[in-house]
Scaffold this motif. Structure first.
Motif, PDB file in Angstrom:
ATOM      1  N   ALA A  10       0.832  -1.203   0.000  1.00 16.00           N
ATOM      2  CA  ALA A  10       0.000   0.000   0.000  1.00 16.00           C
ATOM      3  C   ALA A  10       0.872   1.260   0.000  1.00 16.00           C
ATOM      4  CB  ALA A  10      -0.924  -0.004   1.211  1.00 16.00           C
ATOM      5  N   HIS A  11       2.004   1.187   0.727  1.00 16.63           N
ATOM      6  CA  HIS A  11       2.887   2.352   0.813  1.00 16.63           C
ATOM      7  C   HIS A  11       3.881   2.418  -0.341  1.00 16.63           C
ATOM      8  CE1 HIS A  11       2.369   3.156   5.420  1.00 16.63           C
ATOM      9  NE2 HIS A  11       1.245   2.823   4.833  1.00 16.63           N
ATOM     10  N   GLY A  12       4.150   1.279  -0.977  1.00 17.83           N
ATOM     11  CA  GLY A  12       5.100   1.264  -2.087  1.00 17.83           C
ATOM     12  C   GLY A  12       6.556   1.258  -1.663  1.00 17.83           C
ATOM     13  N   HIS A  13       6.819   0.985  -0.353  1.00 19.60           N
ATOM     14  CA  HIS A  13       8.202   0.878   0.117  1.00 19.60           C
ATOM     15  C   HIS A  13       8.303  -0.136   1.242  1.00 19.60           C
ATOM     16  CE1 HIS A  13       6.720   4.528   2.500  1.00 19.60           C
ATOM     17  NE2 HIS A  13       6.726   3.529   3.337  1.00 19.60           N
ATOM     18  N   VAL A  14       9.532  -0.535   1.542  1.00 19.28           N
ATOM     19  CA  VAL A  14       9.784  -1.574   2.538  1.00 19.28           C
ATOM     20  C   VAL A  14       9.766  -0.979   3.937  1.00 19.28           C
ATOM     21  CG1 VAL A  14      11.479  -3.273   3.328  1.00 19.28           C
ATOM     22  CG2 VAL A  14      11.192  -2.851   0.885  1.00 19.28           C
ATOM     23  N   HIS A  15       9.169  -1.713   4.875  1.00 23.03           N
ATOM     24  CA  HIS A  15       9.189  -1.320   6.281  1.00 23.03           C
ATOM     25  C   HIS A  15      10.231  -2.137   7.027  1.00 23.03           C
ATOM     26  CE1 HIS A  15       4.835   0.349   6.013  1.00 23.03           C
ATOM     27  NE2 HIS A  15       5.718   1.138   5.481  1.00 23.03           N
ATOM     28  N   GLY A  16      10.686  -1.610   8.164  1.00 21.77           N
ATOM     29  CA  GLY A  16      11.717  -2.279   8.956  1.00 21.77           C
ATOM     30  C   GLY A  16      11.220  -3.565   9.580  1.00 21.77           C
ATOM     31  N   HIS A  48       8.446  -0.782  12.191  1.00 20.96           N
ATOM     32  CA  HIS A  48       8.626   0.663  12.404  1.00 20.96           C
ATOM     33  C   HIS A  48       8.518   1.402  11.070  1.00 20.96           C
ATOM     34  CE1 HIS A  48       9.967   4.236  14.467  1.00 20.96           C
ATOM     35  NE2 HIS A  48      10.772   4.474  13.462  1.00 20.96           N
ATOM     36  N   HIS A  49       7.781   2.480  11.118  1.00 18.94           N
ATOM     37  CA  HIS A  49       7.607   3.238   9.889  1.00 18.94           C
ATOM     38  C   HIS A  49       8.707   4.275   9.722  1.00 18.94           C
ATOM     39  CE1 HIS A  49       5.370   5.674   6.882  1.00 18.94           C
ATOM     40  NE2 HIS A  49       5.233   4.467   6.437  1.00 18.94           N
ATOM     41  N   HIS A  50       9.299   4.299   8.541  1.00 17.36           N
ATOM     42  CA  HIS A  50      10.343   5.303   8.309  1.00 17.36           C
ATOM     43  C   HIS A  50       9.876   6.352   7.316  1.00 17.36           C
ATOM     44  CE1 HIS A  50      11.569   1.688   5.725  1.00 17.36           C
ATOM     45  NE2 HIS A  50      10.723   2.391   5.069  1.00 17.36           N
TER      46      HIS A  50
HETATM   47 ZN    ZN Z   1       5.297   3.150   4.834  1.00 16.16          ZN
END
Ligand code: ZN
Length: 160
Positions: free
Chosen positions: A148-154, A158-160
């Motif tokens: 949904a965000h189009g990027h990798v989360h930790g 944790h959201h970066h």
């Molecule tokens: Zn995100």
């Protein structure tokens, strides 16, 4: 598992210029994680990684068109010193972020002649042929949230 759209891929990489100069490397750092098929990395590298597996190593040379694009001389402009209100010292090599044709862009000052300041809005690697030495360390499915965000989360969410 092989690399295809919506997989999270971890790679170790070293990026070198056509002259053999190391421009960037994950050596000594954590691997780079990206979501395949989302345009997180340059198109030429993404294409080369398609279908590869964990443990695969590859050496890819990418033309400028498939990397950071070709240089556009129209993005080199001379602007008056007065545009830099509040900036004490203006020197070649300085970088700043500006809104350029509607999107934020890093702009580099390339020349200072009296009140004439030459700026270059090309990506620093535009026009460069790039070689990537890549080792694929891990492949996993992306989570719903990552997609949904189009990027990798930790690893801890944790959201970066
Ligand atoms: Zn995100």
């Amino acid at each position: 598992m092989e690399i295809k759209s919506n997989k999270v891929v971890s790679i170790n990489y070293t990026l070198t210029s056509a002259e053999g100069k190391v421009l960037d490397t994950s050596d000594g750092r954590a691997p780079l994680l990206y979501i395949h098929g989302k345009g997180n990395i340059i198109p030429g590298l993404e294409k080369a990684l398609e279908g590869k597996k964990e443990g695969d190593k590859l050496n890819v040379t990418v033309a400028p068109e498939e990397a950071y694009g070709i240089r556009d001389e129209r993005l080199v402009q001379i602007i008056p010193r007065s545009s830099f209100e509040g900036v004490e010292e203006i020197e070649p090599g300085m970088q700043f972020q500006a809104n350029f044709e509607g999107h934020p862009q890093i702009i580099v000052i390339t020349k200072v002649e009296g009140d004439n300041i030459t700026i270059d809005a090309n990506h620093p690697l535009a026009g460069e042929q790039l070689t990537f030495d890549v080792a694929i360390t891990e492949i996993r499915d992306a989570t719903e949230e990552e997609l949904a965000h189009g990027h990798v989360h930790g690893p801890n969410g944790h959201h970066h």
